[in-house]
Design a protein around this motif. Sequence first.
Motif, PDB file in Angstrom:
ATOM      1  N   ILE A  23      -2.654  -8.048  -0.262  1.00  0.00           N
ATOM      2  CA  ILE A  23      -1.809  -7.573  -0.524  1.00  0.00           C
ATOM      3  C   ILE A  23      -0.537  -8.465  -0.997  1.00  0.00           C
ATOM      4  CG2 ILE A  23       0.237  -6.252  -0.720  1.00  0.00           C
ATOM      5  CD1 ILE A  23      -2.052  -3.804  -0.133  1.00  0.00           C
ATOM      6  N   ALA A  24      -0.460  -9.335   0.457  1.00  0.00           N
ATOM      7  CA  ALA A  24      -0.234 -10.285   0.567  1.00  0.00           C
ATOM      8  C   ALA A  24      -0.080 -11.517  -0.086  1.00  0.00           C
ATOM      9  CB  ALA A  24       0.093 -10.423   2.354  1.00  0.00           C
ATOM     10  N   ALA A  27       1.332 -10.667  -3.660  1.00  0.00           N
ATOM     11  CA  ALA A  27       2.913 -10.361  -3.845  1.00  0.00           C
ATOM     12  C   ALA A  27       3.383 -12.168  -3.452  1.00  0.00           C
ATOM     13  CB  ALA A  27       3.239  -9.454  -2.268  1.00  0.00           C
ATOM     14  N   GLU A  30       3.638 -13.456  -7.120  1.00  0.00           N
ATOM     15  CA  GLU A  30       4.266 -13.095  -7.992  1.00  0.00           C
ATOM     16  C   GLU A  30       5.354 -13.732  -8.094  1.00  0.00           C
ATOM     17  OE1 GLU A  30       2.085  -8.477  -8.244  1.00  0.00           O
ATOM     18  OE2 GLU A  30       3.379  -8.943  -6.678  1.00  0.00           O
ATOM     19  N   VAL A  31       6.020 -14.590  -6.677  1.00  0.00           N
ATOM     20  CA  VAL A  31       6.818 -15.296  -6.654  1.00  0.00           C
ATOM     21  C   VAL A  31       7.286 -15.927  -7.653  1.00  0.00           C
ATOM     22  CG1 VAL A  31       9.036 -16.184  -5.463  1.00  0.00           C
ATOM     23  CG2 VAL A  31       7.479 -14.201  -4.703  1.00  0.00           C
ATOM     24  N   ARG A  87      12.611 -14.897  -0.880  1.00  0.00           N
ATOM     25  CA  ARG A  87      11.657 -14.352  -2.210  1.00  0.00           C
ATOM     26  C   ARG A  87      10.184 -14.120  -1.223  1.00  0.00           C
ATOM     27  NH1 ARG A  87      14.443 -17.760  -6.429  1.00  0.00           N
ATOM     28  NH2 ARG A  87      12.144 -18.259  -6.806  1.00  0.00           N
ATOM     29  N   ASN A  91       9.081 -10.535  -0.896  1.00  0.00           N
ATOM     30  CA  ASN A  91       8.302  -9.756  -2.132  1.00  0.00           C
ATOM     31  C   ASN A  91       6.745  -8.723  -1.238  1.00  0.00           C
ATOM     32  OD1 ASN A  91       7.664  -8.759  -4.669  1.00  0.00           O
ATOM     33  ND2 ASN A  91       5.978 -10.229  -4.639  1.00  0.00           N
ATOM     34  N   VAL A  92       6.584 -10.196  -0.036  1.00  0.00           N
ATOM     35  CA  VAL A  92       5.303  -9.745   1.033  1.00  0.00           C
ATOM     36  C   VAL A  92       5.553  -8.343   1.638  1.00  0.00           C
ATOM     37  CG1 VAL A  92       3.409 -11.009   2.526  1.00  0.00           C
ATOM     38  CG2 VAL A  92       4.274 -12.584   0.632  1.00  0.00           C
ATOM     39  N   LYS A  93       6.861  -8.095   1.967  1.00  0.00           N
ATOM     40  CA  LYS A  93       7.330  -7.703   3.222  1.00  0.00           C
ATOM     41  C   LYS A  93       7.733  -5.993   2.869  1.00  0.00           C
ATOM     42  CE  LYS A  93      11.116  -6.067   6.695  1.00  0.00           C
ATOM     43  NZ  LYS A  93      10.566  -4.967   7.503  1.00  0.00           N
ATOM     44  N   ARG A  94       7.860  -5.882   1.630  1.00  0.00           N
ATOM     45  CA  ARG A  94       8.006  -4.544   0.556  1.00  0.00           C
ATOM     46  C   ARG A  94       7.268  -4.538  -0.703  1.00  0.00           C
ATOM     47  NH1 ARG A  94      11.928  -6.546  -2.662  1.00  0.00           N
ATOM     48  NH2 ARG A  94      10.634  -7.872  -3.794  1.00  0.00           N
ATOM     49  N   SER A  95       5.541  -5.283  -1.039  1.00  0.00           N
ATOM     50  CA  SER A  95       4.982  -5.010  -1.353  1.00  0.00           C
ATOM     51  C   SER A  95       3.638  -3.941  -0.052  1.00  0.00           C
ATOM     52  CB  SER A  95       4.002  -6.320  -1.632  1.00  0.00           C
ATOM     53  OG  SER A  95       5.216  -6.696  -2.724  1.00  0.00           O
ATOM     54  N   SER A  98       5.444  -0.885   1.337  1.00  0.00           N
ATOM     55  CA  SER A  98       5.770   0.304   0.478  1.00  0.00           C
ATOM     56  C   SER A  98       3.639   0.621  -0.426  1.00  0.00           C
ATOM     57  CB  SER A  98       5.669  -0.223  -0.560  1.00  0.00           C
ATOM     58  OG  SER A  98       4.996  -0.794  -1.632  1.00  0.00           O
TER      59      SER A  98
END
Length: 128
Positions: A23-24, A27, A30-31, A87, A91-95, A98
């Motif tokens: 996941i990390a 994510a 994707e940036v 960023r 994005n990593v934290k959010r992914s 969630s």
Amino acid sequence: MDHVHTKQEIGHVRISNEVVATIAGLAATEVAGVTAMSGGIGGGIAEILGRKNLTKGVKVEVGEKEAAVDLNIVVDFGSRIPEVAKRVQENVKRSIESMTGLAVVEVNVHIQGVHFPTQEPKEDDRVK
């Protein structure tokens, strides 16, 4: 293999460290401005934006309710490195939060290199 264990009414849910690392890695790639994941100082650069090994350059420490992540990345030349890193962290934290329900306590971004685009010589620049 380490796992995240949670007790539900009807059983346990287990999330492996590799899942959190995947996941990390996804994510991070994707940036905009992230060219590739890097295996670290000793490792080589992973295939540029390849999806083959998303955990390359990713180290996670997962507890029962929290996770910490270290990422080794290569950025595009001309990118503002502090902005790209921020960023990536967001994005990593959010992914992870969630998708797994874990609280991400830190995301450390290590810039391992800068990718310079290869440029084809223009027709006018070629020796005739």
